[in-house]
Design a protein around this motif. Structure first.
Motif, short mmCIF file in Angstrom:
data_model
loop_
_atom_site.label_atom_id
_atom_site.label_comp_id
_atom_site.label_asym_id
_atom_site.label_seq_id
_atom_site.Cartn_x
_atom_site.Cartn_y
_atom_site.Cartn_z
N ALA A 1 0.84 -1.21 0.00
CA ALA A 1 0.00 0.00 0.00
C ALA A 1 0.88 1.26 0.00
CB ALA A 1 -0.94 -0.02 1.20
N THR A 2 1.90 1.26 0.82
CA THR A 2 2.81 2.41 0.89
C THR A 2 3.55 2.60 -0.43
OG1 THR A 2 3.15 1.88 3.22
CG2 THR A 2 4.70 3.44 2.23
N PHE A 3 4.10 1.51 -0.98
CA PHE A 3 4.83 1.60 -2.25
C PHE A 3 3.92 2.12 -3.37
CE2 PHE A 3 9.06 -0.87 -2.10
CZ PHE A 3 9.24 -0.63 -0.74
N THR A 4 2.66 1.69 -3.34
CA THR A 4 1.69 2.13 -4.35
C THR A 4 1.40 3.62 -4.20
OG1 THR A 4 0.68 -0.06 -4.34
CG2 THR A 4 -0.64 1.72 -5.30
N ALA A 5 1.13 4.03 -2.98
CA ALA A 5 0.80 5.44 -2.72
C ALA A 5 1.97 6.35 -3.13
CB ALA A 5 0.45 5.63 -1.24
N GLU A 6 3.19 5.94 -2.84
CA GLU A 6 4.37 6.74 -3.21
C GLU A 6 4.50 6.86 -4.73
OE1 GLU A 6 6.12 8.63 -1.44
OE2 GLU A 6 5.70 7.92 0.59
N ALA A 7 4.23 5.78 -5.44
CA ALA A 7 4.31 5.81 -6.91
C ALA A 7 3.25 6.76 -7.47
CB ALA A 7 4.15 4.41 -7.48
N GLU A 8 2.04 6.66 -6.92
CA GLU A 8 0.96 7.51 -7.42
C GLU A 8 1.22 8.98 -7.12
OE1 GLU A 8 -2.59 5.70 -5.79
OE2 GLU A 8 -2.60 4.16 -7.37
N SER A 9 1.72 9.26 -5.92
CA SER A 9 1.95 10.66 -5.59
C SER A 9 3.12 11.23 -6.39
CB SER A 9 2.08 10.85 -4.07
OG SER A 9 3.43 10.94 -3.69
N LEU A 10 4.11 10.42 -6.68
CA LEU A 10 5.23 10.89 -7.50
C LEU A 10 4.76 11.24 -8.91
CD1 LEU A 10 8.20 11.51 -8.07
CD2 LEU A 10 8.62 9.05 -8.37
N VAL A 11 3.97 10.36 -9.53
CA VAL A 11 3.47 10.64 -10.88
C VAL A 11 2.62 11.91 -10.87
CG1 VAL A 11 1.96 9.78 -12.73
CG2 VAL A 11 3.64 8.24 -11.66
N GLU A 12 1.80 12.06 -9.84
CA GLU A 12 0.97 13.26 -9.71
C GLU A 12 1.82 14.52 -9.64
OE1 GLU A 12 -2.36 13.77 -10.67
OE2 GLU A 12 -2.26 11.78 -9.74
N ARG A 13 2.88 14.48 -8.83
CA ARG A 13 3.77 15.64 -8.69
C ARG A 13 4.48 15.96 -10.01
NH1 ARG A 13 7.56 13.83 -4.42
NH2 ARG A 13 6.29 11.96 -4.36
N LEU A 14 4.86 14.92 -10.74
CA LEU A 14 5.54 15.15 -12.02
C LEU A 14 4.60 15.83 -13.01
CD1 LEU A 14 7.64 11.86 -12.51
CD2 LEU A 14 8.38 14.08 -11.63
N LEU A 15 3.34 15.38 -13.02
CA LEU A 15 2.38 16.00 -13.94
C LEU A 15 2.15 17.47 -13.57
CD1 LEU A 15 -0.18 13.07 -14.39
CD2 LEU A 15 1.32 14.05 -16.15
N ALA A 16 2.12 17.75 -12.27
CA ALA A 16 1.94 19.14 -11.83
C ALA A 16 3.13 20.00 -12.25
CB ALA A 16 1.73 19.18 -10.31
N ARG A 17 4.34 19.47 -12.08
CA ARG A 17 5.55 20.22 -12.47
C ARG A 17 5.56 20.47 -13.97
NH1 ARG A 17 10.34 16.91 -9.72
NH2 ARG A 17 11.49 17.96 -11.40
N GLN A 18 5.14 19.49 -14.71
CA GLN A 18 5.11 19.63 -16.16
C GLN A 18 4.11 20.70 -16.57
OE1 GLN A 18 5.41 16.09 -19.26
NE2 GLN A 18 3.30 16.52 -18.75
N MET A 19 2.97 20.70 -15.90
CA MET A 19 1.93 21.69 -16.11
C MET A 19 2.48 23.09 -15.87
SD MET A 19 -1.37 21.07 -16.72
CE MET A 19 -2.87 20.85 -15.81
N ALA A 20 3.38 23.21 -14.89
CA ALA A 20 3.98 24.49 -14.54
C ALA A 20 5.12 24.87 -15.48
CB ALA A 20 4.46 24.47 -13.09
#
Ligand code: OVV
Length: 412
Positions: free
Chosen positions: A125-144
């Motif tokens: 569960a932790t490994f999954t959540a970290e992967a999802e939050s990392l991808v989310e952060r990358l998309l936000a940075r790209q958006m910026a």
């Protein structure tokens, strides 16, 4: 001539063994190894590489045979080019990697218990959540407006977060693990310029690594502390515990960093395959497995013969070094239909990317978990991975490694 400086290149080729005159450690070979791998496989099940005076196996059949006769093809004399029967190891030997039964068995049992399927259930569960939050952060940075590097921002970041967290290493200076891994895997090859350079870079890092093998620097209950608990229980001595923790820090990061990096590169290079993954997320595990077959993070390991022996019709004297090309076995046309095709529908059971036999990767369940959850997190949020610049390889004597991979992540 001083025989102490006699280079192995002058060693006479043994009679009846096909000679393949390649240098597996030169830039050209490491940049694109696959044609040379074919040449090595074609020449025979066991060949001779004169530049280093070593036997070599590149076919699936021969690599498998070597890994599954651990009494004849031993690890205790080192699993790199250096023969520890003839020269002193550059660091105290690993208690698991560079050991043979019975001492290997004891160390292996402890690590296998810590890195078990039960552990994977607990960390999933932790490994999954970290992967999802990392991808989310990358998309936000790209958006910026930022450009994302799938190596610097993803394949290096993710394992450096989840694995040291699980081992129980603090947050500060974790990049040291990448420098250390780079040096360790270079050290399985010759003492070339590549090794010299990585050894210079790692000099200030070694003390940090050794300190993080000590109990007081490891979070109670983490994988590292569990080694010390095994020592408390009398399974190993307290002197052996830091050396076993060192195996986590040596083998647990650079391997998965590049396994994940290579898998993302496969996806970027094969958009039709990535589309299949996006349509069916249950393909994440088989896709990661196929990426390991197609671009094996660990390209080579050595064994040393414990006695005169025969291997698939070739006579090999005692105390000979044999290099096994895991990556070549994984593209052997004798084993795999259309081996140079990346196909996530393939179920490449029996691939050699994790080795085989008693030394087969003890961390493979954790490695597979990391690969699976990263690919799943991408498939959920990213419909296409476009390369926006040429990916750069980081040449390493043992690893199929990446330095950078600028990408555009097209959101779902
Ligand atoms: C599989 C592997 C690679 C590098 C280091 C080690 C193991 C170790 O046990 O230190």
């Amino acid at each position: 001539m001083n025989t102490a400086t006699l280079s192995p290149a002058t060693a006479a080729p043994p009679a009846g063994v096909p000679v393949v005159d390649v240098d597996p450690y030169c830039d050209a070979f490491l940049s694109d190894p696959y044609e040379a791998h074919r040449q090595l496989r074609e020449a025979g099940p066991v060949v001779w590489i004169p530049a280093y005076g070593i036997y070599a196996c590149a076919r699936h059949e021969s690599v498998h045979a070597v890994f599954n006769d651990h009494a004849t093809f031993i690890s205790g004399a080192g699993v790199g080019l250096a023969n520890f029967n003839q020269e002193t190891p550059f660091r105290p030997k690993s208690l698991i990697l560079e050991a043979d039964p019975p001492s290997h068995t004891k160390a292996r049992a402890i690590l296998a218990r810590i890195l078990s399927p039960k552990t994977v259930m607990q960390i999933r569960a932790t490994f999954t959540a970290e992967a999802e939050s990392l991808v989310e952060r990358l998309l936000a940075r790209q958006m910026a407006g930022e450009t994302i590097d799938a190596v610097k921002d993803l394949s290096e970041v993710y394992p450096l977060k989840v694995f040291p967290d699980a081992v129980g290493v603090g947050d500060a200076n974790r990049e040291n693990l990448l420098l250390y891994g780079n040096m360790i895997f270079n050290a399985f090859g010759p003492r070339n310029e590549r090794l010299q350079k990585s050894a210079e870079l790692v000099q200030p890092v070694t003390a940090w690594i050794m300190a993080h093998c000590q109990r007081e620097n490891l979070r109670p209950g983490g994988f590292g502390d569990l080694i010390y608990q095994a020592a408390d229980a009398g399974e190993i001595t307290h002197d052996e515990a830091p050396l076993l923790v060192r195996s986590f820090l040596s083998a647990g990061v650079d391997t998965t960093v590049n396994g994940i990096g290579n898998a993302i590169l496969c996806m970027a290079n094969h958009p039709d395959q990535y589309a299949q993954l996006c349509a069916d997320h249950s393909l994440a595990r088989p896709a990661f497995e196929e990426a390991l077959r197609f671009e094996s993070s660990v390209q080579t390991f050595f064994r040393t013969t414990s006695k005169d022996t025969g291997l698939l019709g070739v006579q090999i004297p005692k105390d000979s070094k044999i290099v096994t090309f895991l990556a070549a076995a994984n593209r052997d046309e004798r084993q795999w239909p259309d081996p140079d095709r990346f196909d996530i529908q393939r179920r490449p059971a029996g691939h050699m990317a994790f080795g085989s036999g008693i030394h087969g990767c003890v961390g493979q369940v954790v490695a597979r978990l990391e690969g699976e959850v990263v690919l799943t997190a991408l498939a959920k949020r990213v419909s296409r991975i476009e390369l926006i610049g040429a990916p750069q390889r980081r040449l390493n004597n043992t690893l199929r490694a990446l330095a950078s991979m600028p990408v555009r992540l097209i959101p779902v």
